[in-house]
Design an enzyme around this catalytic site. Structure first.
Site, PDB file in Angstrom:
ATOM      1  N   LEU A 408       0.330  87.189  11.524  1.00 17.16           N
ATOM      2  CA  LEU A 408       1.538  86.437  11.864  1.00 17.16           C
ATOM      3  C   LEU A 408       2.740  86.885  11.059  1.00 17.16           C
ATOM      4  O   LEU A 408       3.880  86.729  11.485  1.00 17.16           O
ATOM      5  CB  LEU A 408       1.304  84.936  11.621  1.00 17.16           C
ATOM      6  CG  LEU A 408       0.209  84.271  12.459  1.00 17.16           C
ATOM      7  CD1 LEU A 408      -0.015  82.841  11.994  1.00 17.16           C
ATOM      8  CD2 LEU A 408       0.581  84.297  13.931  1.00 17.16           C
ATOM      9  N   GLY A 409       2.504  87.399   9.876  1.00 18.16           N
ATOM     10  CA  GLY A 409       3.599  87.818   9.013  1.00 18.16           C
ATOM     11  C   GLY A 409       3.090  88.071   7.613  1.00 18.16           C
ATOM     12  O   GLY A 409       1.880  88.080   7.352  1.00 18.16           O
ATOM     13  N   GLY A 410       4.011  88.276   6.698  1.00 16.96           N
ATOM     14  CA  GLY A 410       3.628  88.542   5.321  1.00 16.96           C
ATOM     15  C   GLY A 410       4.808  88.408   4.395  1.00 16.96           C
ATOM     16  O   GLY A 410       5.951  88.227   4.826  1.00 16.96           O
ATOM     17  N   GLY A 412       5.795  88.238  -0.278  1.00 22.02           N
ATOM     18  CA  GLY A 412       5.449  88.604  -1.639  1.00 22.02           C
ATOM     19  C   GLY A 412       4.093  88.099  -2.078  1.00 22.02           C
ATOM     20  O   GLY A 412       3.461  88.685  -2.948  1.00 22.02           O
ATOM     21  N   PHE A 413       3.612  87.006  -1.469  1.00 23.01           N
ATOM     22  CA  PHE A 413       2.339  86.444  -1.904  1.00 23.01           C
ATOM     23  C   PHE A 413       1.152  87.007  -1.131  1.00 23.01           C
ATOM     24  O   PHE A 413       0.012  86.818  -1.539  1.00 23.01           O
ATOM     25  CB  PHE A 413       2.351  84.924  -1.740  1.00 23.01           C
ATOM     26  CG  PHE A 413       3.311  84.223  -2.646  1.00 23.01           C
ATOM     27  CD1 PHE A 413       4.375  83.513  -2.133  1.00 23.01           C
ATOM     28  CD2 PHE A 413       3.166  84.298  -4.011  1.00 23.01           C
ATOM     29  CE1 PHE A 413       5.265  82.872  -2.971  1.00 23.01           C
ATOM     30  CE2 PHE A 413       4.042  83.655  -4.853  1.00 23.01           C
ATOM     31  CZ  PHE A 413       5.103  82.947  -4.338  1.00 23.01           C
ATOM     32  N   GLY A 414       1.395  87.620   0.006  1.00 28.30           N
ATOM     33  CA  GLY A 414       0.292  88.131   0.796  1.00 28.30           C
ATOM     34  C   GLY A 414       0.580  88.048   2.283  1.00 28.30           C
ATOM     35  O   GLY A 414       1.705  87.751   2.697  1.00 28.30           O
ATOM     36  N   VAL A 416      -0.327  86.695   6.328  1.00 29.28           N
ATOM     37  CA  VAL A 416      -0.743  85.473   7.014  1.00 29.28           C
ATOM     38  C   VAL A 416      -1.347  85.841   8.362  1.00 29.28           C
ATOM     39  O   VAL A 416      -0.783  86.666   9.102  1.00 29.28           O
ATOM     40  CB  VAL A 416       0.444  84.511   7.230  1.00 29.28           C
ATOM     41  CG1 VAL A 416      -0.033  83.213   7.861  1.00 29.28           C
ATOM     42  CG2 VAL A 416       1.141  84.234   5.908  1.00 29.28           C
ATOM     43  N   LYS A 430      -3.558  82.391   4.841  1.00 30.33           N
ATOM     44  CA  LYS A 430      -2.819  83.310   3.972  1.00 30.33           C
ATOM     45  C   LYS A 430      -3.777  83.926   2.965  1.00 30.33           C
ATOM     46  O   LYS A 430      -4.432  83.226   2.184  1.00 30.33           O
ATOM     47  CB  LYS A 430      -1.694  82.575   3.250  1.00 30.33           C
ATOM     48  CG  LYS A 430      -1.022  83.410   2.164  1.00 30.33           C
ATOM     49  CD  LYS A 430       0.344  82.890   1.770  1.00 30.33           C
ATOM     50  CE  LYS A 430       1.379  83.252   2.801  1.00 30.33           C
ATOM     51  NZ  LYS A 430       2.761  83.036   2.356  1.00 30.33           N
ATOM     52  N   ASP A 524      11.717  80.432  -3.745  1.00 30.76           N
ATOM     53  CA  ASP A 524      11.875  81.480  -2.730  1.00 30.76           C
ATOM     54  C   ASP A 524      12.273  80.883  -1.377  1.00 30.76           C
ATOM     55  O   ASP A 524      11.650  81.162  -0.351  1.00 30.76           O
ATOM     56  CB  ASP A 524      10.580  82.285  -2.598  1.00 30.76           C
ATOM     57  CG  ASP A 524      10.813  83.663  -1.955  1.00 30.76           C
ATOM     58  OD1 ASP A 524      11.980  84.099  -1.912  1.00 30.76           O
ATOM     59  OD2 ASP A 524       9.835  84.288  -1.521  1.00 30.76           O
TER      60      ASP A 524
END
Length: 690
Positions: A408-410, A412-414, A416, A430, A524
């Site tokens: 689905l996306g991404g 800085g944390f990882g 999804v 995530k 963020d």
């Protein structure tokens, strides 16, 4: 209740709330359940409403003395949830008995919560014994006339929280009431009684206030879209984590003098140690051995070279999730239970209360209710429940996401991924990267995130912590993230929707900054972290990860957390950050809501390269604010007043000095139309980039 047996109660619940089980607001026979609902009767006898069990023995009655004849007494449930007895032949509609005078665990709009000087008794609301048992629990809320305040008591006598005195507008120790624009709260006093009551400004809002089994007064609002109650706010902020209000016991009994089960110790980090029985000097090992060999010793702690021992009950332990200033206590349990034991089962309930209530609209009729005691169990493979969260195993999430194939996306944390659980619910998973915490610390951290709930925060469903694999599971948001609509052509959002997104995001940040147990700084805020549900209601995502991974984590900058273009100046100067850093990022996002492009992105109509600078110039010069709108929008459908308001707020939010930026609670009130906004100074960043 055990096994397949059943207990039945007479009660009142919401008729227009499709929750399962029904949402109960009042129970008549909470201490005397019946066992046969078919042979029991609820009827009017000698002017009283009476409940008879299967043996026709009276187990509950309204117990009022009345001269009214049997035939003229009627029982009616009013739309506000009040059950009344009155004389049908009289012109007066005043009841001679009403359930509002006998509240159970719910305080309803229009009912009184106060003190009667004639009877010298307080009107009290008392928690249920557990979530399945409506019998009187350990926690109660009552009015304390000498202090003109409310107090919460444990076990009927031990006071552990108070609201502070009423100052005419709010209770001194509940500052959140300043931000409450949902309720009209009022105080009344005369020679007979002193009491508080409230009403809801918008009757369409469905909300309730309960004395929860955890020791909290909780205000919950019904969300029709998700068919669930959302925790709006509660007091006090420290939420306990026990499963049942009756306290906690060992899973396996330890029998002194007999080798039945080998004892060992469960380590718990608590905010403060309770009073101990004895003190001795020696080593930590000697302290452990002493408690291990003592039949009466239930726990020990080794602090400052002193051995502290507890021989009696352990009361009022409050877990320290931050693991930074807590004290360690070792509780004696059977060694075989340690690998399965949940820390939260040893925490005595903390105290929490908030003094706002809920409105009941068109409630259900009196019925005999069935309650079946349920043990916490799970749904998906080896996955299990941990409190209110699901602890998933990696394999289950791997199957749910088709081996993490639907990205689905991404950020800085990882990354999804979209997933479907076995109960057919759609989730977003995530996969966290660069998370160094051990499994125990990770579980402690995510349990804190799990208690954070708000209509404008993405609902956290559960987690996975297996070795180096750390995953978080959230509700799936049908309309994706805000950036896909603003910058990537997914769907053009009209101005009304954009304004509601700005307001909803502000409300979510107010909750994180001011209404959680600890202030949570998101660190963020940007369109990528604002998700939209099926009705385009904004949900802040990643709201707990700043705490979870630490604020020095970033894939963009080495010493700061966040994204270039949304970072407040103090991030770059190395000073300690506050919630005002989120305010700055929020302001930058507001500009993009208006513009429809990144702030620093050149536009086709030759606008200024840096959009915030153009906004500042238009405001100062009194230009056409609608010229600032996204060129894809129909300007005739936009409200000039709202566009101007958003632009002014955005300029205030990005002021260089953080003390000049408004708090998010002020931003919320401005967008709601409660406060006016003055012309802002031009931020230096606009001067540099115009």
């Amino acid at each position: 209740m055990k096994g397949n047996s059943s207990k039945y109660y007479t009660g009142i619940w919401y008729n227009k709330v499709s929750s399962n089980p029904p949402t109960i607001v009042w129970v008549a026979n909470r201490e005397t359940p019946i066992s046969d609902r078919f042979r029991s009767e609820l009827k009017i006898i000698d002017g009283n409403l009476v409940l008879l069990n299967e043996s026709k023995f009276q187990i509950w009655s309204t117990n009022v003395s009345t001269t009214t004849t049997l035939k003229s007494v009627i029982a009616v449930i009013l739309d506000d949830g009040n059950l009344v007895l009155r004389d049908s032949t009289s012109n007066s509609i005043e009841p001679f008995w009403q359930s509002f005078d006998h509240l159970t665990h719910t305080w309803l709009s229009g009912s009184k919560l106060g003190y009667d000087y004639r009877t010298k008794k307080s009107q009290i609301i008392r928690s249920w014994r557990s979530n399945e048992d409506p019998a009187v629990g350990l926690f109660s809320l009552e009015f304390y006339p000498p202090g003109n305040e409310y107090v919460i008591k444990w076990n009927g006598s031990q006071q552990y929280w108070r609201s502070g005195a009423w100052n005419g507008k709010i209770f001194d120790l509940i500052p959140e009431m300043r931000l409450d624009y949902i309720y009209n709260f009022s105080y009344h006093t005369n020679e007979n009684e002193s009491y508080f009551t409230y009403s809801v400004r918008n009757p369409s809002i469905m909300t309730r206030s309960i004395m929860d089994v955890s020791g909290q007064i909780q205000q919950l609002t019904w969300l029709e879209a998700t068919k669930e109650w959302n925790l709006f706010w509660s007091q006090p902020r420290t939420q306990c984590e026990s499963d049942f209000s009756g306290g906690c016991v060992r899973k396996t009994d330890l029998e002194c003098g007999r080798i039945v089960e080998k004892p060992d110790f469960l380590m718990i980090t608590v905010k403060k140690l309770p009073p101990h029985n004895s003190v001795a000097f020696g080593s930590a090992g000697e302290c452990r051995t002493t408690c291990l060999n003592s039949c009466s010793c239930n726990a020990y702690s080794f602090v400052d070279n002193q051995c502290l021992v507890w021989d009696g009950d352990l009361l009022n332990l409050s877990e320290d999730n931050d693991n930074d200033s807590g004290k360690t206590i070792f509780v004696k349990v059977a060694s075989k239970d340690l690998t399965h034991h949940k820390k939260s089962n040893w925490i005595t309930m903390g105290a929490v209360v908030g003094l706002v209530g809920g409105v009941v609209s068109v409630l259900g009729v009196i019925l005999v209710l069935i309650f079946r005691k349920k043990r916490i169990s799970l749904s998906v493979g080896k996955t299990r429940m941990e409190g209110s969260l699901v602890s998933f195993v990696y394999k289950d999430l791997q199957i749910a996401t088709k081996n993490f194939s639907d990205k689905l996306g991404g950020g800085g944390f990882g990354s999804v991924f979209k997933g479907v659980l076995r109960d057919s619910s759609i989730v977003a998973v995530k996969k966290l990267e660069s998370i160094s915490q051990g499994e125990k610390q990770f579980r402690s951290e995510v349990s804190t995130i799990g208690t954070t709930q708000h209509v404008n925060l993405v609902r956290f469903r559960g987690f996975c912590a297996q070795g180096n694999d750390k995953l978080l599971v959230y509700d799936y948001m049908a309309n994706g993230s805000l950036d896909t609509h603003l910058f990537h052509g997914k769907q053009v959002l009209n101005w009304e929707t954009r304004y509601q997104i700005a307001l909803g995001t502000a409300r979510g940040l107010v909750y994180l900054h001011e209404k959680c147990r600890d202030c949570i700084i998101h660190c963020d805020i940007k369109p990528e972290n604002i998700l939209l549900d099926a009705e385009f209601c904004p949900k802040i995502a990643d709201f707990g990860l700043a705490k979870l991974v630490g604020r020095d984590f970033s894939r963009v900058l080495t010493s700061t957390r966040g994204t270039i273009g949304y970072l407040a100046p103090e991030w770059l100067s190395g000073v300690a950050i506050t919630a005002k850093t989120d305010v700055y990022s929020y302001g930058m996002m507001l500009f993009e809501l208006v513009y429809g492009k990144r702030n620093a992105e050149a536009s086709e109509d030759s606008r200024s390269k840096y959009f915030p600078g153009l906004v500042a110039n238009v405001l100062i010069e009194g230009g056409d604010v609608l010229s600032l709108l996204d060129t894809r929008l129909n300007r005739e459908e936009a409200c000039v007043e709202e566009v101007t308001k958003v632009c002014k707020v955005a300029c205030w939010c990005i002021q260089d000095e953080e003390e000049r930026r408004p708090a998010m609670s002020m931003v919320e009130r401005i967008l709601e139309g409660v406060l006016d906004v003055d012309m802002p100074p031009i931020p230096k960043i606009c001067d540099y980039n115009c």
